[in-house]
Design a protein around this motif. Sequence first.
Motif, PDB file in Angstrom:
ATOM      1  N   SER A 277       8.546   1.543  13.221  1.00  0.00           N
ATOM      2  CA  SER A 277       7.948   0.210  13.147  1.00  0.00           C
ATOM      3  C   SER A 277       8.023  -0.481  14.494  1.00  0.00           C
ATOM      4  O   SER A 277       8.976  -0.291  15.252  1.00  0.00           O
ATOM      5  CB  SER A 277       8.672  -0.659  12.115  1.00  0.00           C
ATOM      6  N   VAL A 278       7.011  -1.286  14.724  1.00  0.00           N
ATOM      7  CA  VAL A 278       7.000  -2.151  15.905  1.00  0.00           C
ATOM      8  C   VAL A 278       7.745  -3.428  15.562  1.00  0.00           C
ATOM      9  O   VAL A 278       7.584  -3.969  14.466  1.00  0.00           O
ATOM     10  CB  VAL A 278       5.551  -2.491  16.305  1.00  0.00           C
ATOM     11  N   GLN A 279       8.552  -3.873  16.483  1.00  0.00           N
ATOM     12  CA  GLN A 279       9.246  -5.146  16.310  1.00  0.00           C
ATOM     13  C   GLN A 279       8.884  -6.049  17.477  1.00  0.00           C
ATOM     14  O   GLN A 279       8.992  -5.649  18.645  1.00  0.00           O
ATOM     15  CB  GLN A 279      10.760  -4.928  16.266  1.00  0.00           C
ATOM     16  N   LYS A 280       8.432  -7.236  17.160  1.00  0.00           N
ATOM     17  CA  LYS A 280       8.023  -8.172  18.208  1.00  0.00           C
ATOM     18  C   LYS A 280       8.298  -9.576  17.701  1.00  0.00           C
ATOM     19  O   LYS A 280       7.948  -9.917  16.573  1.00  0.00           O
ATOM     20  CB  LYS A 280       6.530  -7.997  18.523  1.00  0.00           C
ATOM     21  N   SER A 281       8.909 -10.393  18.526  1.00  0.00           N
ATOM     22  CA  SER A 281       9.287 -11.733  18.065  1.00  0.00           C
ATOM     23  C   SER A 281       8.062 -12.566  17.716  1.00  0.00           C
ATOM     24  O   SER A 281       8.085 -13.372  16.796  1.00  0.00           O
ATOM     25  CB  SER A 281      10.122 -12.447  19.126  1.00  0.00           C
ATOM     26  N   ALA A 283       4.324 -12.105  16.384  1.00  0.00           N
ATOM     27  CA  ALA A 283       3.509 -11.065  15.772  1.00  0.00           C
ATOM     28  C   ALA A 283       2.264 -10.765  16.600  1.00  0.00           C
ATOM     29  O   ALA A 283       1.693 -11.650  17.231  1.00  0.00           O
ATOM     30  CB  ALA A 283       3.105 -11.487  14.365  1.00  0.00           C
ATOM     31  N   ALA A 284       1.876  -9.510  16.582  1.00  0.00           N
ATOM     32  CA  ALA A 284       0.698  -9.091  17.329  1.00  0.00           C
ATOM     33  C   ALA A 284       0.052  -7.919  16.607  1.00  0.00           C
ATOM     34  O   ALA A 284       0.631  -7.341  15.692  1.00  0.00           O
ATOM     35  CB  ALA A 284       1.092  -8.699  18.749  1.00  0.00           C
ATOM     36  N   ASP A 285      -1.138  -7.565  17.047  1.00  0.00           N
ATOM     37  CA  ASP A 285      -1.885  -6.514  16.361  1.00  0.00           C
ATOM     38  C   ASP A 285      -1.517  -5.137  16.916  1.00  0.00           C
ATOM     39  O   ASP A 285      -2.345  -4.405  17.428  1.00  0.00           O
ATOM     40  CB  ASP A 285      -3.389  -6.769  16.453  1.00  0.00           C
ATOM     41  N   LEU A 286      -0.254  -4.833  16.784  1.00  0.00           N
ATOM     42  CA  LEU A 286       0.282  -3.568  17.287  1.00  0.00           C
ATOM     43  C   LEU A 286       0.934  -2.804  16.149  1.00  0.00           C
ATOM     44  O   LEU A 286       1.626  -3.398  15.333  1.00  0.00           O
ATOM     45  CB  LEU A 286       1.352  -3.836  18.359  1.00  0.00           C
ATOM     46  N   PHE A 287       0.714  -1.521  16.118  1.00  0.00           N
ATOM     47  CA  PHE A 287       1.489  -0.705  15.190  1.00  0.00           C
ATOM     48  C   PHE A 287       1.824   0.622  15.848  1.00  0.00           C
ATOM     49  O   PHE A 287       1.259   0.984  16.887  1.00  0.00           O
ATOM     50  CB  PHE A 287       0.791  -0.523  13.842  1.00  0.00           C
TER      51      PHE A 287
ATOM     52  N   GLN B  79       4.977  -5.653  10.183  1.00  0.00           N
ATOM     53  CA  GLN B  79       5.589  -5.530  11.511  1.00  0.00           C
ATOM     54  C   GLN B  79       6.918  -6.268  11.481  1.00  0.00           C
ATOM     55  O   GLN B  79       7.042  -7.302  10.810  1.00  0.00           O
ATOM     56  CB  GLN B  79       4.660  -6.163  12.539  1.00  0.00           C
ATOM     57  N   LEU B  80       7.882  -5.746  12.207  1.00  0.00           N
ATOM     58  CA  LEU B  80       9.177  -6.413  12.274  1.00  0.00           C
ATOM     59  C   LEU B  80       9.111  -7.602  13.222  1.00  0.00           C
ATOM     60  O   LEU B  80       8.478  -7.529  14.271  1.00  0.00           O
ATOM     61  CB  LEU B  80      10.251  -5.441  12.763  1.00  0.00           C
ATOM     62  N   TRP B  95       0.467  -8.457   9.117  1.00  0.00           N
ATOM     63  CA  TRP B  95      -0.682  -8.675  10.013  1.00  0.00           C
ATOM     64  C   TRP B  95      -1.962  -8.197   9.347  1.00  0.00           C
ATOM     65  O   TRP B  95      -2.006  -7.123   8.762  1.00  0.00           O
ATOM     66  CB  TRP B  95      -0.459  -7.910  11.319  1.00  0.00           C
TER      67      TRP B  95
END
Lengths: 326, 117
Positions: A277-281, A283-287, B79-80, B95
Amino acid sequence: MVSYQGGGLGVQYANPGFVAGKFDVGIFGLAASYTLAIAAGTDLVITADSTGAAGNALDFAATADGTAKASLDLSTLCTNADTVIEAVTGGTASNDWTITMCAGSGGGEGVNIYEDNTNKEIVIMYEDGVSTVANLETAIGAATYIAVKTGGTGGSVLAAGDDDFYATNLSGGTAETWAEEAAGVVTLHFTDAATTTNAAQTAINGITGGSTTCTGGSAAVMAAGDAVVAQDLAGGVTEVAISNQVGDGWSVAQPGTGVFRITLERPMASWLGIMASVQKSTAADLFCQKKPRDGSSFDLQLWDVSDAALKDVSGVTLNFLAIGVL
Amino acid sequence: MASVTTFPLNCLFQGGKVVAGNFDVDALGAVTRSYGAGATPTYLSSAGKFRLTFDEKYGTLVSAVVLYGKSTAGDQFAQLGAYNASNKTLDINLWDVSAAALANSAGTIYWTVVFED
């Protein structure tokens, strides 16, 4: 406090191995720069404002053409007169001068020039059908505040109506030190034996919407020999930093953009499952996609949806869990 | 129930703890069901933003994975977000690709977190 019971998790497969971890992805960049050698003082360093390779596309030039003299090309105003006249003294103030030309001289009076230094006005009078461009240039040669920059067609005769104009400003006079940026080229215009590197620095940093920052200025005075034709800024790079690795038994490297390769210290005979999993403080359109390679390694691929591409993104933590057969 | 043999999971670190669970959310973001022990999910009253609050202060968070399930497939993914060890919270964001934004969507969020003492 919670209390865990028994032997922990069990897997319906002999000799299962479990690997977990996370790591931060960051991006840092170096800005492209160019060092202008100053013969009589500290060098000037011109650095791209943005980091990365894009800065390498910028050029820097320095020309000793400051304090240019304002001029006026008579061919743009007259039919017969084609001399280019310039101010004797350069600088932006030379743009203040105006010239008026008319057939105001009487018979036998030739060309006469009247100069008003207070109001920065020049009036040129000639004899209609008699005075020539050569006569005009001779008269200009005797003037105090203007001079012939480029000679015209000496035999041409001046005529009323064809060679008359009123109070037209000279133009093109420039400051002692100034800078501009056009088409990716930052150009410093300086004056030999007058411009200090402090002034040069101020001019470069004062470019509206400029792409570079200059440092190193001092009281040292520049010389004509400090001029350079367009030179590439160089050294701009973007690099990905992997840090804050948590978890044992694996290491991570980056074989390509947006790809992070997890390599195990002890290989698995086969994989049962890999999750990430992507973790980002924010949120963004990333996986993150997983790509098994062999028992020793797998790739975590960071996909940017809006860019429709693998991407290096700063401020991201990649987390993974993997179960295999040892 | 058929009898199966399981084998203990071999780990490369000591004192590992796996805390896992899942919870259903509805189209308005409300948590309608939670399964699993060790953490409580809540909706943060902001589209697509959820928070797990762990029952205990575990050790170092080694890894966390979150997945989103939906009976009818859609272009959402989980997403985390930020982990706050002091507050024992881990944020989860949902998302929506076509909306290019966080969004609520009825479905199930699956989460697995590994801690190390």
